[in-house]
Motif scaffolding. Structure first.
Motif, mmCIF file in Angstrom:
data_model
loop_
_atom_site.group_PDB
_atom_site.id
_atom_site.type_symbol
_atom_site.label_atom_id
_atom_site.label_comp_id
_atom_site.label_asym_id
_atom_site.label_seq_id
_atom_site.Cartn_x
_atom_site.Cartn_y
_atom_site.Cartn_z
ATOM 1 N N SER A 91 27.890 51.184 26.944
ATOM 2 C CA SER A 91 28.402 51.563 25.628
ATOM 3 C C SER A 91 28.054 53.006 25.317
ATOM 4 O O SER A 91 27.182 53.609 25.944
ATOM 5 C CB SER A 91 27.821 50.646 24.548
ATOM 6 N N GLU A 135 33.626 57.633 26.255
ATOM 7 C CA GLU A 135 34.038 56.301 26.698
ATOM 8 C C GLU A 135 34.866 56.393 27.975
ATOM 9 O O GLU A 135 34.764 55.539 28.862
ATOM 10 C CB GLU A 135 34.828 55.607 25.578
ATOM 11 N N TRP A 183 24.330 44.565 21.770
ATOM 12 C CA TRP A 183 25.149 43.519 21.129
ATOM 13 C C TRP A 183 25.720 44.024 19.816
ATOM 14 O O TRP A 183 26.903 43.807 19.514
ATOM 15 C CB TRP A 183 24.258 42.284 20.905
ATOM 16 N N GLU A 197 26.315 47.170 18.921
ATOM 17 C CA GLU A 197 27.339 48.189 19.160
ATOM 18 C C GLU A 197 28.669 47.561 19.549
ATOM 19 O O GLU A 197 29.731 48.024 19.134
ATOM 20 C CB GLU A 197 26.876 49.142 20.266
ATOM 21 N N ARG A 198 28.618 46.490 20.337
ATOM 22 C CA ARG A 198 29.858 45.855 20.795
ATOM 23 C C ARG A 198 30.601 45.152 19.665
ATOM 24 O O ARG A 198 31.811 45.004 19.714
ATOM 25 C CB ARG A 198 29.553 44.854 21.919
ATOM 26 N N HIS A 199 29.873 44.708 18.655
ATOM 27 C CA HIS A 199 30.502 43.941 17.586
ATOM 28 C C HIS A 199 30.896 44.780 16.371
ATOM 29 O O HIS A 199 31.663 44.322 15.525
ATOM 30 C CB HIS A 199 29.566 42.808 17.140
#
Length: 402
Positions: free
Chosen positions: A3, A41, A103, A105-107
């Motif tokens: 990420s 990214e 977790w 950051e992903r959500h």
């Protein structure tokens, strides 16, 4: 788990990825902007592709990094593709802190700003101090129960000795999702099993009576009278009225378009999809908007704002205007949100259609309306069977009198 994350101290971006079973974090000088994040990214996609193909060399991308020296020797040894593959497949289970930050950051992309702030607060205030350094797969059900017991000893708000069961349940709930995701990724059984929510007392809504509403509107500071009048007779949530913009006030159709809200001082989307709605203006509300328009339109886009044109700070207004007014009038202390509950009970008392009221409130159906508010109607009207007596008296006209 790779990420692009933000370092809060400098507001700069860094890369977070795994290589040879280890976590790698590489700081950049890029500021936290959309363009920079997209750029990194794309780089991360290239890095992950090279790692999978066995062609990644740390020094190529990060020549000045300590990681370049740390991995250089190992990279030289791994000429055999099979050895490289085995090395890459070595999965090191992270500690809780490492996992939960990734977790989060992903959500974030799927959450409202207010929810992100709430989850971040739970993580930093409660989760990390207790679980931070523990390997996530080693945390047991008993650890979770001990954590919940520890929460019960944390002082609550407004001088309360401890957190309420409702608050403890809200802190525990995200842990279920965290461990479910971690268990799926690292192939262990989630410890969050057979942990039921604590019983919590249902908080009663406390709508104001019509007499109390009149008293409040008579005695409130003149510059806030229309603000509270509109709150009492539209049922808008705090963030909805504080974030209301003039472009959403339609004087021709006499409707208020709820399209945005303001949370923690930042403009945001509405609470739920059903919250997007049009609220009908009663005559008093229509007149109130006309008065506000004459006085504040020149300050900016917000209907209610300070002299700089910024949206009202609801905490400041509540402490400076609302609570002192209730105390001065001898009315029981209640949150400003009770103005919303008051609107619902007044609409019900007036005999408005439950479906229409639900739409005005932003509810997806009438379930909550009947469950929460209907019991207050007998206190406001004679909903006690007398209406049926009146109907029978009119229709039967004494034909069946004995």
């Amino acid at each position: 788990m790779a990420s692009v994350s933000v370092r809060k101290e400098s507001n700069t971006l860094y890369l977070d990825f795994r290589y040879m079973g280890r976590r790698c974090r590489e700081q950049t000088n890029f500021k936290n902007t959309v363009a920079n994040k997209r750029r990194l990214e794309k780089l991360l996609v290239v890095i992950e592709a090279e790692i999978m193909a066995g062609t990644f060399r740390y020094a190529k991308h990060f020549p000045d990094s300590k990681g370049a020296h740390r991995f250089a020797e190992e990279e030289l040894k791994l000429h055999d593709p099979k050895e490289w593959s085995l090395k890459q497949e070595q999965q090191v289970v992270p500690i809780f802190e490492e996992y939960v930050l990734g977790w989060l950051e992903r959500h974030k992309v799927a959450w409202r700003k207010s929810h992100i702030v709430n989850i971040e607060s739970m993580i930093n205030k409660h989760y990390l101090p207790y679980f931070g350094g523990m390997e996530i797969s080693s945390i047991t059900r008993n650890d979770l129960l001990k954590f919940r017991t520890a929460l019960a000893k944390v002082p609550g708000r407004n001088g309360r000795e401890s957190l309420s069961n409702t608050r403890i349940n809200k802190i525990m709930d995200p842990l279920r999702r965290i461990f479910e995701d971690a268990a799926e990724e690292f192939h262990f059984i989630t410890p969050y099993i057979r942990i039921k929510q604590l019983k919590s007392h249902k908080t009663d809504v406390q709508p104001f009576t019509f007499e109390e509403v009149n008293l409040l509107l008579d005695k409130v500071r003149t510059d806030y009278r229309d603000y509270y009048l509109i709150r009492f007779f539209t049922g808008m949530r705090t963030g909805e009225i504080d974030g209301l913009k003039w472009k959403y006030v339609d004087f021709t159709k006499r409707i208020i378009k709820i399209r945005e809200t303001i949370v923690a001082g930042e403009e945001d989307i509405t609470k739920t999809e059903s919250s997007i709605r049009d609220i009908h203006m009663s005559q008093p509300v229509y007149e109130a908007f006309k008065r506000v328009k004459a006085n504040t339109w020149r300050f900016g886009k917000f209907v209610f704002c300070n002299r700089e044109g910024e949206a009202l700070n609801h905490c400041n207004v509540t402490k400076r205007v609302w609570y002192p007014m209730l105390k001065r009038l001898g009315i029981e202390k209640r949150r400003p949100y009770q103005t919303r509950h008051t609107a619902a009970t007044l609409w019900l008392a007036a005999g408005e259609s439950p479906e229409w009221i639900a739409m005005q409130m932003g509810h997806s159906n009438t379930e909550m309306l009947f469950r929460v508010y209907s019991r207050y109607v007998p206190n406001l009207t004679r909903m006690d069977g007398s209406a049926m007596d009146k109907l029978l008296a009119e229709k039967l006209e004494g034909r069946h009198a004995v």
